[in-house]
Motif scaffolding. Structure first.
Motif, PDB file in Angstrom:
ATOM      1  N   LEU A 281     -16.523  -0.074  46.415  1.00 55.23           N
ATOM      2  CA  LEU A 281     -17.971   0.061  46.591  1.00 55.23           C
ATOM      3  C   LEU A 281     -18.297   1.119  47.640  1.00 55.23           C
ATOM      4  N   ALA A 282     -17.492   1.179  48.698  1.00 56.93           N
ATOM      5  CA  ALA A 282     -17.718   2.170  49.750  1.00 56.93           C
ATOM      6  C   ALA A 282     -17.492   3.589  49.228  1.00 56.93           C
ATOM      7  N   VAL A 283     -16.412   3.790  48.477  1.00 57.67           N
ATOM      8  CA  VAL A 283     -16.142   5.118  47.910  1.00 57.67           C
ATOM      9  C   VAL A 283     -17.228   5.499  46.912  1.00 57.67           C
TER      10      VAL A 283
ATOM     11  N   VAL B 127     -12.304   2.088  56.655  1.00 56.09           N
ATOM     12  CA  VAL B 127     -12.848   2.571  57.933  1.00 56.09           C
ATOM     13  C   VAL B 127     -13.076   4.073  57.878  1.00 56.09           C
ATOM     14  N   LEU B 128     -12.147   4.815  57.288  1.00 50.04           N
ATOM     15  CA  LEU B 128     -12.299   6.271  57.176  1.00 50.04           C
ATOM     16  C   LEU B 128     -13.473   6.635  56.268  1.00 50.04           C
ATOM     17  N   VAL B 129     -13.622   5.913  55.162  1.00 43.73           N
ATOM     18  CA  VAL B 129     -14.747   6.162  54.264  1.00 43.73           C
ATOM     19  C   VAL B 129     -16.070   5.860  54.965  1.00 43.73           C
ATOM     20  N   SER B 130     -16.117   4.784  55.728  1.00 41.10           N
ATOM     21  CA  SER B 130     -17.330   4.462  56.477  1.00 41.10           C
ATOM     22  C   SER B 130     -17.633   5.539  57.518  1.00 41.10           C
TER      23      SER B 130
ATOM     24  N   ARG C 179     -29.916   3.108  51.695  1.00 38.35           N
ATOM     25  CA  ARG C 179     -29.873   1.712  52.128  1.00 38.35           C
ATOM     26  C   ARG C 179     -28.527   1.085  51.799  1.00 38.35           C
ATOM     27  N   ALA C 180     -27.993   1.363  50.617  1.00 34.35           N
ATOM     28  CA  ALA C 180     -26.706   0.792  50.224  1.00 34.35           C
ATOM     29  C   ALA C 180     -25.580   1.300  51.115  1.00 34.35           C
ATOM     30  N   SER C 181     -25.646   2.563  51.510  1.00 30.42           N
ATOM     31  CA  SER C 181     -24.608   3.120  52.377  1.00 30.42           C
ATOM     32  C   SER C 181     -24.620   2.446  53.742  1.00 30.42           C
ATOM     33  N   LYS C 182     -25.801   2.124  54.251  1.00 29.30           N
ATOM     34  CA  LYS C 182     -25.875   1.397  55.526  1.00 29.30           C
ATOM     35  C   LYS C 182     -25.271   0.001  55.392  1.00 29.30           C
ATOM     36  N   VAL C 183     -25.511  -0.648  54.261  1.00 29.00           N
ATOM     37  CA  VAL C 183     -24.935  -1.978  54.033  1.00 29.00           C
ATOM     38  C   VAL C 183     -23.416  -1.894  53.964  1.00 29.00           C
TER      39      VAL C 183
ATOM     40  N   LEU D 212     -20.620  -4.028  55.964  1.00 28.89           N
ATOM     41  CA  LEU D 212     -19.547  -4.770  55.304  1.00 28.89           C
ATOM     42  C   LEU D 212     -18.180  -4.369  55.851  1.00 28.89           C
ATOM     43  N   MET D 213     -18.009  -3.079  56.141  1.00 28.34           N
ATOM     44  CA  MET D 213     -16.747  -2.623  56.709  1.00 28.34           C
ATOM     45  C   MET D 213     -16.478  -3.271  58.062  1.00 28.34           C
ATOM     46  N   VAL D 214     -17.501  -3.298  58.911  1.00 24.80           N
ATOM     47  CA  VAL D 214     -17.339  -3.915  60.229  1.00 24.80           C
ATOM     48  C   VAL D 214     -17.005  -5.396  60.079  1.00 24.80           C
TER      49      VAL D 214
END
Length: 333
Positions: free
Chosen positions: A102-104, A205-208, A239-243, A247-249
């Motif tokens: 989802l992050a990628v 973490v790198l993607v974030s 907004r999704a990128s902030k979420v 989620l990563m944290v």
């Protein structure tokens, strides 16, 4: 010592029951509202959300329910131990892998928002995404299958001492995994399975971090340079990128803390709150993440508002009626 044992078991049962209730409620709302948002075809983001929600439900129903049964005094048999350890490992890996996917996915979308393409994106990628989601499920099942073969019975284990046996945790002490060879146990159970979780977390973490860099570039851009406005689909991606960063944290903090405690389990095994703490750390992501995933898509948020307004109106908890919000188009996937 008896009072401490009772307190430990009661606290673990209460913690597991709360985790099960909160997780099932959040994932049920997430699945229902996401399903109501599907019009013609299944978007990639919805497929990932469905996979995450289903993984959360399986983890809580199998892992936490058996923890409640174990804390109530019922010793697990061989089959229950195998299913428990297999499900715990498989669902943990799927949670991390699908969160990374989802992050990628949204990092690529955010990159197109900040640096728009001259040509429209290829719509055929949707089929490849769905194949990749199915492949992750198959891979997770295949990777964790040895646990179904080599799971050992808890009743055959000998406790180290009386005080330590009073605070056994179902997943980590009562259902151990017995491999026929020490080399297999070392390279598979202690090295490969840890890397299968840790490496995706590092990549996540790198993607974030890349997402944060794209946010910085988006703030510096001007209307005449790169970024050109607040389109509804672009607002959804932002907004999704902030979420995703949240989620990563969450998943990183919970996994690292849980891993450290399990690694030092023999030194802190006498702490009577340890089973409840491990249960919260192990299932914390599947309990809290559904409420963050509800914020990703605009239509999902809209359905949740409508559902909340409907429930409040029927129960007469909301003063006055809320104005309806017109639906906006989401990003085509």
């Amino acid at each position: 010592m008896i009072n401490m044992t009772l307190s430990s078991g009661i606290i673990e049962i209460i913690a597991c029951c709360i985790l099960i209730f909160v997780s099932l409620l959040g994932n049920a709302i997430l699945i229902f509202c996401t399903w109501r948002c599907i019009t013609r075809r299944l978007p990639t983001s919805f497929a990932l959300i469905f996979s995450l929600a289903f993984t959360h439900v399986v983890k809580n129903i199998v892992v936490n329910t058996t923890s409640v049964v174990s804390s109530a005094g019922f010793l697990p048999n061989v089959l229950l131990c195998k299913i428990r350890v297999f499900t715990a490992s498989m669902t943990t890996k799927l949670e991390i892998w699908f969160t990374l996917y989802l992050a990628v996915f949204y990092c690529a979308k955010l990159h197109r928002v900040v640096y728009p393409l001259r040509t429209p994106p290829n719509g055929k990628w949707r089929k490849h995404h769905l194949i990749a989601v199915f492949a992750l499920w198959v891979m997770a099942i295949a990777v964790c299958c040895p646990y179904l073969v080599f799971g050992n019975n808890a009743q055959n284990l000998t406790p180290l001492n009386d005080s330590y046996s009073l605070h056994y945790n179902f997943l980590y002490e009562e259902c151990r995994v017995c491999f026929p060879d020490t080399a297999v146990e070392l390279f598979y159970h202690q090295v490969f399975m840890v890397i299968a979780d840790l490496l995706p977390i590092v990549i996540l973490v790198l993607v974030s971090f890349c997402i944060l860099l794209l946010f910085h570039a988006q703030k510096k851009a001007t209307y005449g340079n790169i970024w050109i406005g607040h389109d509804p689909s672009e607002t959804e991606v932002l907004r999704a990128s902030k979420v995703i960063v949240l989620l990563m944290v969450l998943v990183t903090a919970l996994w690292v803390t849980h891993f450290v405690l399990v690694w030092h389990l023999k030194y802190i095994g006498s702490w009577y709150l340890l089973p409840a703490v491990l249960a919260v750390l192990f299932s914390g992501y599947s309990t809290l993440s559904p409420y963050l995933l509800m914020l990703i898509n605009y239509k999902i948020s809209l359905k949740i508002r409508s559902l909340r307004s409907f429930c409040c109106t029927n129960n007469r908890l909301c003063p006055g009626s809320q104005k309806s919000i017109p639906e906006k188009s989401t990003t085509g996937e």
